[in-house]
Design a protein around this motif. Structure first.
Motif, short mmCIF file in Angstrom:
data_model
loop_
_atom_site.label_atom_id
_atom_site.label_comp_id
_atom_site.label_asym_id
_atom_site.label_seq_id
_atom_site.Cartn_x
_atom_site.Cartn_y
_atom_site.Cartn_z
N GLN A 138 -10.80 -5.92 -7.59
CA GLN A 138 -10.99 -6.61 -7.89
C GLN A 138 -10.74 -8.16 -6.66
O GLN A 138 -9.32 -8.02 -6.05
CB GLN A 138 -9.92 -7.19 -8.63
N VAL A 141 -6.21 1.86 -8.80
CA VAL A 141 -6.98 3.37 -9.43
C VAL A 141 -7.24 3.27 -10.68
O VAL A 141 -7.26 2.83 -11.53
CB VAL A 141 -6.19 3.94 -8.87
N ARG A 142 -8.34 3.86 -11.19
CA ARG A 142 -9.15 4.56 -12.22
C ARG A 142 -9.05 6.53 -11.96
O ARG A 142 -9.45 6.39 -10.96
CB ARG A 142 -9.83 4.19 -12.89
N ASN A 197 -1.41 -1.27 -4.22
CA ASN A 197 -0.44 -1.04 -5.22
C ASN A 197 0.47 -0.14 -4.97
O ASN A 197 0.02 1.15 -4.08
CB ASN A 197 -0.27 -1.25 -6.71
N ASP A 226 5.04 -8.19 -5.88
CA ASP A 226 4.10 -8.20 -7.23
C ASP A 226 4.26 -8.15 -8.66
O ASP A 226 5.52 -8.99 -8.66
CB ASP A 226 3.27 -6.88 -7.32
N ARG A 278 0.71 -12.79 -14.80
CA ARG A 278 -0.13 -13.47 -15.38
C ARG A 278 0.45 -13.71 -16.27
O ARG A 278 0.26 -14.81 -17.34
CB ARG A 278 -1.50 -12.42 -15.13
N GLU A 305 -8.23 -17.00 -16.03
CA GLU A 305 -9.07 -16.50 -17.39
C GLU A 305 -10.24 -17.36 -17.29
O GLU A 305 -11.20 -17.46 -18.33
CB GLU A 305 -8.61 -16.03 -18.51
N TYR A 353 -9.52 -12.41 -14.27
CA TYR A 353 -11.50 -11.80 -15.12
C TYR A 353 -12.20 -13.05 -14.88
O TYR A 353 -13.36 -13.76 -14.94
CB TYR A 353 -11.02 -12.17 -16.52
P1 C2E Z 1 -1.18 -4.91 -11.25
O1 C2E Z 1 -1.19 -4.48 -10.00
O2 C2E Z 1 -0.14 -6.30 -12.48
O3 C2E Z 1 -3.16 -5.31 -11.81
C1 C2E Z 1 -3.13 -6.77 -12.23
C2 C2E Z 1 -3.84 -5.77 -13.29
O4 C2E Z 1 -4.36 -7.07 -14.27
C3 C2E Z 1 -4.87 -4.72 -13.17
O5 C2E Z 1 -5.18 -4.09 -15.32
C4 C2E Z 1 -6.27 -6.14 -14.05
O6 C2E Z 1 -7.24 -5.53 -14.20
C5 C2E Z 1 -5.58 -6.37 -14.70
N1 C2E Z 1 -5.95 -8.36 -14.62
C6 C2E Z 1 -6.05 -8.83 -13.43
N2 C2E Z 1 -7.26 -9.82 -13.71
C7 C2E Z 1 -6.77 -9.65 -15.46
C8 C2E Z 1 -6.97 -11.56 -16.81
O7 C2E Z 1 -7.79 -11.85 -15.82
N3 C2E Z 1 -7.31 -11.08 -17.27
C9 C2E Z 1 -5.93 -10.18 -17.72
N4 C2E Z 1 -5.91 -9.57 -18.85
N5 C2E Z 1 -6.02 -8.88 -17.06
C10 C2E Z 1 -6.40 -8.66 -15.94
P2 C2E Z 1 -5.38 -2.82 -14.77
O8 C2E Z 1 -6.14 -2.19 -13.08
O9 C2E Z 1 -5.17 -1.51 -15.83
O10 C2E Z 1 -3.80 -1.88 -13.48
C11 C2E Z 1 -2.84 -2.17 -14.51
C12 C2E Z 1 -1.60 -1.92 -13.17
O11 C2E Z 1 -1.75 -0.52 -13.10
C13 C2E Z 1 -1.53 -2.28 -12.34
O12 C2E Z 1 -0.98 -3.49 -12.59
C14 C2E Z 1 -0.74 -1.50 -11.22
O13 C2E Z 1 0.53 -2.26 -11.53
C15 C2E Z 1 -0.66 -0.26 -11.94
N6 C2E Z 1 -1.93 0.10 -10.48
C16 C2E Z 1 -3.37 0.35 -10.32
N7 C2E Z 1 -3.86 1.10 -9.70
C17 C2E Z 1 -2.56 1.58 -8.82
C18 C2E Z 1 -2.03 2.12 -7.69
O14 C2E Z 1 -3.26 2.22 -6.64
N8 C2E Z 1 -1.19 2.98 -7.42
C19 C2E Z 1 0.07 1.89 -8.18
N9 C2E Z 1 1.07 2.45 -7.73
N10 C2E Z 1 -0.21 1.50 -9.23
C20 C2E Z 1 -1.37 1.08 -9.92
#
Ligand code: C2E
Ligand code: CA
Ligand code: CA
Ligand code: CA
Length: 277
Positions: A44, A61-62, A116, A178, A202, A238, A257
């Motif tokens: 992103q 990550v997914r 992250n 974060d 957010r 957003e 987004y």
């Molecule tokens: P995060 O680090 O706070 O990442 C932001 C999350 O908010 C991401 O969800 C992203 O898709 C979402 N997001 C971004 N912009 C917007 C927006 O405008 N509106 C809304 N509603 N959401 C938005 P995602 O990708 O599902 O990741 C969720 C969480 O999972 C991340 O929160 C992070 O804490 C964790 N995560 C993701 N990848 C990794 C990783 O590689 N390692 C670790 N340790 N944690 C991860």
């Protein structure tokens, strides 16, 4: 009736069993997913508001599960954390994100990378050493890498975390807090953290245009951060009005987004080519 009841209970019981079984299966599968490249990174963009240019991307990550499809990180990161797999996962993410950094570089796309870090990583006494090893092995310019760390990840074991993060920062790695504002850390604890950047969570950004309290909180967070010499990123933007409001108040970076959802690496290259600069 009695019979039906019994049947319901059975259904319920077997559902519990299946859930437990599924959970165990997920744990085992996660192990092999990390080893067999079933994980994928989405990216992103982080927009530099003064430059009007995308200078960074956050790797998210997914899990591309062969049966269930794309599983979001909130589903399996907690499992990885509880089952001792978080260091393997973070290593994989770091190596893959750096490989992508080099792929983009070869296409003349210069993007700094943010990844992250979880509480489990910071509890590992050898964390800072293996991070430095990966950076050296993968030939990564250290200043182009940011680690995003939640306040709570540091609070879990502040002494170990602060020690390791200080070393990494001395080597030139960028550190970001974060989800700022959602944790339980006090200002006193934050002051001890060797960080460069603060990401406002957010939950304070999403209703900015309709919630005066949020505007007050974000305004004073911007001032506080700037007085401490920190760069501020707003996540979860957003709409255009929110973006403009933040830019006017000197917020340095924007993510959300409205600009782009997290997308795969090729999607991001394409998106960048179309982004108005
Ligand atoms: P995060 O680090 O706070 O990442 C932001 C999350 O908010 C991401 O969800 C992203 O898709 C979402 N997001 C971004 N912009 C917007 C927006 O405008 N509106 C809304 N509603 N959401 C938005 P995602 O990708 O599902 O990741 C969720 C969480 O999972 C991340 O929160 C992070 O804490 C964790 N995560 C993701 N990848 C990794 C990783 O590689 N390692 C670790 N340790 N944690 C991860
Ligand atoms: Ca993050
Ligand atoms: Ca965040
Ligand atoms: Ca979050």
């Amino acid at each position: 009736h009695a019979k039906k009841h019994k049947l319901d209970d059975q259904v319920y019981d077997s559902r519990i069993d299946i859930n437990t079984l599924e959970r165990l299966q997920l744990i085992n599968e996660l192990k092999s997913a990390i080893q067999h490249n079933e994980l994928v990174l989405f990216y992103q963009p982080k927009l530099d508001l003064a430059l009007g240019k995308v200078t960074h991307v956050e790797a998210l990550v997914r899990w591309l599960h062969p049966v269930s499809g794309l599983i979001p990180p909130d589903t399996f990161i907690p499992i990885a954390e509880k089952t001792g797999q978080m260091n393997a996962l973070t290593r994989w993410v770091m190596v893959e994100a750096i490989a992508q950094y080099h792929r983009w570089k070869r296409q003349d796309i210069e993007l700094a990378i943010a990844i992250n870090i979880s509480a489990e990583n910071l509890k590992d006494e050898s964390f800072c050493q293996w991070v430095l090893d990966i950076i050296a092995d993968q030939n990564m310019p250290i200043e182009a890498l940011t680690l995003e760390i939640t306040e709570d990840a540091v609070v879990a074991d502040p002494a170990t975390a602060i020690k390791q993060l200080s070393v990494l920062r001395q080597y030139g790695l960028k550190l970001s807090i974060d989800d700022y504002g959602t944790g339980y850390s006090s200002l006193a604890q934050l002051k001890q953290l060797p960080v460069d950047e603060l990401k406002i969570d957010r939950s304070f950004i999403q209703q900015l245009m309709i919630n005066g309290d949020d505007r007050t909180i974000v305004n004073s967070t911007l001032q506080l951060a700037h007085n401490l010499g920190l760069t501020v990123v707003a996540e979860g933007i957003e709409d255009k009005a929110t973006l403009s409001w933040l830019k006017q108040r000197g917020c340095e970076m924007a993510q959300g987004y409205y600009l782009s959802r997290p997308i795969d690496a090729d999607g991001l290259s394409q998106w960048l080519a179309e982004f108005p600069t």
